[in-house]
Enzyme design. Structure first.
Site, PDB file in Angstrom:
ATOM      1  N   ASP A  67      11.137   5.582   6.855  1.00 53.80           N
ATOM      2  CA  ASP A  67      10.144   6.636   7.073  1.00 53.80           C
ATOM      3  C   ASP A  67       9.429   6.478   8.407  1.00 53.80           C
ATOM      4  O   ASP A  67       9.555   5.450   9.085  1.00 53.80           O
ATOM      5  CB  ASP A  67       9.147   6.675   5.912  1.00 53.80           C
ATOM      6  CG  ASP A  67       8.638   5.284   5.501  1.00 53.80           C
ATOM      7  OD1 ASP A  67       8.769   4.334   6.299  1.00 53.80           O
ATOM      8  OD2 ASP A  67       8.122   5.156   4.385  1.00 53.80           O
ATOM      9  N   ASP A 136       0.615   3.074  -5.916  1.00 51.77           N
ATOM     10  CA  ASP A 136       0.883   4.131  -6.896  1.00 51.77           C
ATOM     11  C   ASP A 136       2.343   4.174  -7.312  1.00 51.77           C
ATOM     12  O   ASP A 136       2.778   5.102  -7.978  1.00 51.77           O
ATOM     13  CB  ASP A 136       0.463   5.486  -6.305  1.00 51.77           C
ATOM     14  CG  ASP A 136       1.162   5.773  -4.970  1.00 51.77           C
ATOM     15  OD1 ASP A 136       1.898   4.885  -4.465  1.00 51.77           O
ATOM     16  OD2 ASP A 136       0.980   6.884  -4.433  1.00 51.77           O
ATOM     17  N   HIS A 138       4.943   4.282  -5.129  1.00 53.50           N
ATOM     18  CA  HIS A 138       5.840   5.009  -4.219  1.00 53.50           C
ATOM     19  C   HIS A 138       6.857   4.068  -3.573  1.00 53.50           C
ATOM     20  O   HIS A 138       6.618   2.872  -3.412  1.00 53.50           O
ATOM     21  CB  HIS A 138       5.061   5.828  -3.181  1.00 53.50           C
ATOM     22  CG  HIS A 138       4.344   5.057  -2.130  1.00 53.50           C
ATOM     23  ND1 HIS A 138       3.055   5.357  -1.736  1.00 53.50           N
ATOM     24  CD2 HIS A 138       4.723   4.006  -1.352  1.00 53.50           C
ATOM     25  CE1 HIS A 138       2.697   4.530  -0.776  1.00 53.50           C
ATOM     26  NE2 HIS A 138       3.688   3.700  -0.517  1.00 53.50           N
ATOM     27  N   GLU A 143       5.666   9.857  -2.723  1.00 57.63           N
ATOM     28  CA  GLU A 143       4.472   9.671  -3.541  1.00 57.63           C
ATOM     29  C   GLU A 143       4.745  10.076  -4.994  1.00 57.63           C
ATOM     30  O   GLU A 143       5.754  10.719  -5.285  1.00 57.63           O
ATOM     31  CB  GLU A 143       3.338  10.542  -2.981  1.00 57.63           C
ATOM     32  CG  GLU A 143       2.993  10.240  -1.519  1.00 57.63           C
ATOM     33  CD  GLU A 143       2.139   8.981  -1.337  1.00 57.63           C
ATOM     34  OE1 GLU A 143       2.269   8.030  -2.141  1.00 57.63           O
ATOM     35  OE2 GLU A 143       1.335   8.958  -0.388  1.00 57.63           O
TER      36      GLU A 143
HETATM   37  P1  PGA Z   1       2.582  -2.417   2.310  1.00 59.61           P
HETATM   38  O1  PGA Z   1       3.078  -0.944   1.895  1.00 59.61           O
HETATM   39  O2  PGA Z   1       3.844  -3.189   2.533  1.00 59.61           O
HETATM   40  O3  PGA Z   1       1.830  -2.229   3.593  1.00 59.61           O
HETATM   41  O4  PGA Z   1       1.791  -2.913   1.183  1.00 59.61           O
HETATM   42  C1  PGA Z   1       4.076  -0.809   0.923  1.00 59.61           C
HETATM   43  C2  PGA Z   1       4.330   0.664   0.711  1.00 59.61           C
HETATM   44  O5  PGA Z   1       3.394   1.475   0.822  1.00 59.61           O
HETATM   45  O6  PGA Z   1       5.475   1.021   0.406  1.00 59.61           O
END
Ligand code: PGA
Length: 266
Positions: A67, A136, A138, A143
């Site tokens: 992404d 959450d 994702h 999301e």
């Molecule tokens: P993080 O994010 O590695 O910064 O905790 C993980 C994500 O949002 O997929």
């Protein structure tokens, strides 16, 4: 799903790096799906160490990132282009032409997304996808309520994700609302998925993903339908799992042939 609980974040990074090393030694032209965020940094450090000290070769590797934010320059300190170069690409010998990261400044987002999918297909599909998980549930930037068969497309971030990612931006600087992300359907076509999660803040999402129902409310839960997913976590991230003793029992009793990697090269 194989659930591997390691004493520390650093131990977990070593386990995940070993799976990637094993893949690259057997298939030097492997296609890697890569992730950004705080979670994979230790894994990338270990891959860099293996490249420098153990000759791990990335010259045949092709990569696709999950992404990117829409509308920030690719050299912005919080851009995923910059993140990937600083945390991995500038330190290993992957050819620049083999690196693919969504272009958050493309003029034609739907066309870019369709082309991205096509490039993954032309590369032969993703052999191993590195994943983090959001609070959450994702994966990528898919999301809660994302279609579980979605493809690469634009998404609008939740307020929760925007707040979680504010730390990568200057104080007071707006976090982009939109991103381009591989879809859930794109991600689960990877032959192998290796998900990392660390810290108590991820415990609820990890338990929902591994032991809860398959639901678009926790897009990562679709990995229960994936044939080769390894979840490598630390004890705080494992805290809400109910079958921890079983997962530890499985891992410590793995047959020798499965020790390095349970995953065949397809
Ligand atoms: P993080 O994010 O590695 O910064 O905790 C993980 C994500 O949002 O997929």
């Amino acid at each position: 799903m194989e659930i591997v609980i390691q004493p520390t974040h650093a131990d977990a990074a070593v386990v995940a790096a070993r799976v990637i090393e094993d893949l690259l030694r057997r298939k030097p032209n492997a296609v890697l799906g890569l992730a950004t965020g705080g979670t994979p940094v230790g894994l990338y450090k270990e891959l860099i160490r293996l490249h420098r000290e153990a000759g791990l070769d990335f010259s045949g590797v092709t990569s696709f990132n999950l992404d990117e934010y829409v509308g920030i320059p690719s050299d912005h300190p919080a851009s995923y282009h910059r993140f990937m170069h600083e945390n991995l690409f500038d330190h290993v010998n992957i050819p620049a032409a083999n690196i693919h990261i969504p272009d958050g400044n493309t003029r034609d987002i739907p066309k870019f997304c369709a082309d991205y999918e096509e490039k993954i297909r032309q590369a032969g599909g993703i052999d191993l996808q590195v994943l983090g998980i959001g609070h959450d549930g994702h994966i990528g930037f898919n999301e809660s309520t994302s279609s579980l068969v979605s493809r690469t497309r634009i998404k609008t971030l939740t307020e929760e994700t925007i707040a979680a990612n504010q730390r990568f931006f200057k104080p007071g600087e707006a976090v982009p609302r939109h991103v381009i992300t591989m879809g859930v359907g794109t991600i689960i076509e990877a032959r192998t998925c290796v998900m990392l999660a660390f810290g108590a803040g991820k415990a609820r999402a990890v338990a929902a993903m591994a032991e809860g129902p398959i639901t678009a409310m926790c897009p990562a839960s679709i990995l229960q339908m994936h044939r080769q997913t390894m979840l490598v976590i630390d004890p705080p991230a494992a805290a809400q799992l109910t079958k921890t003793a079983y997962y530890n029992h499985v891992y410590s009793n793995k047959p020798d042939f499965q020790k390095l990697s349970a995953f065949p090269v397809v």
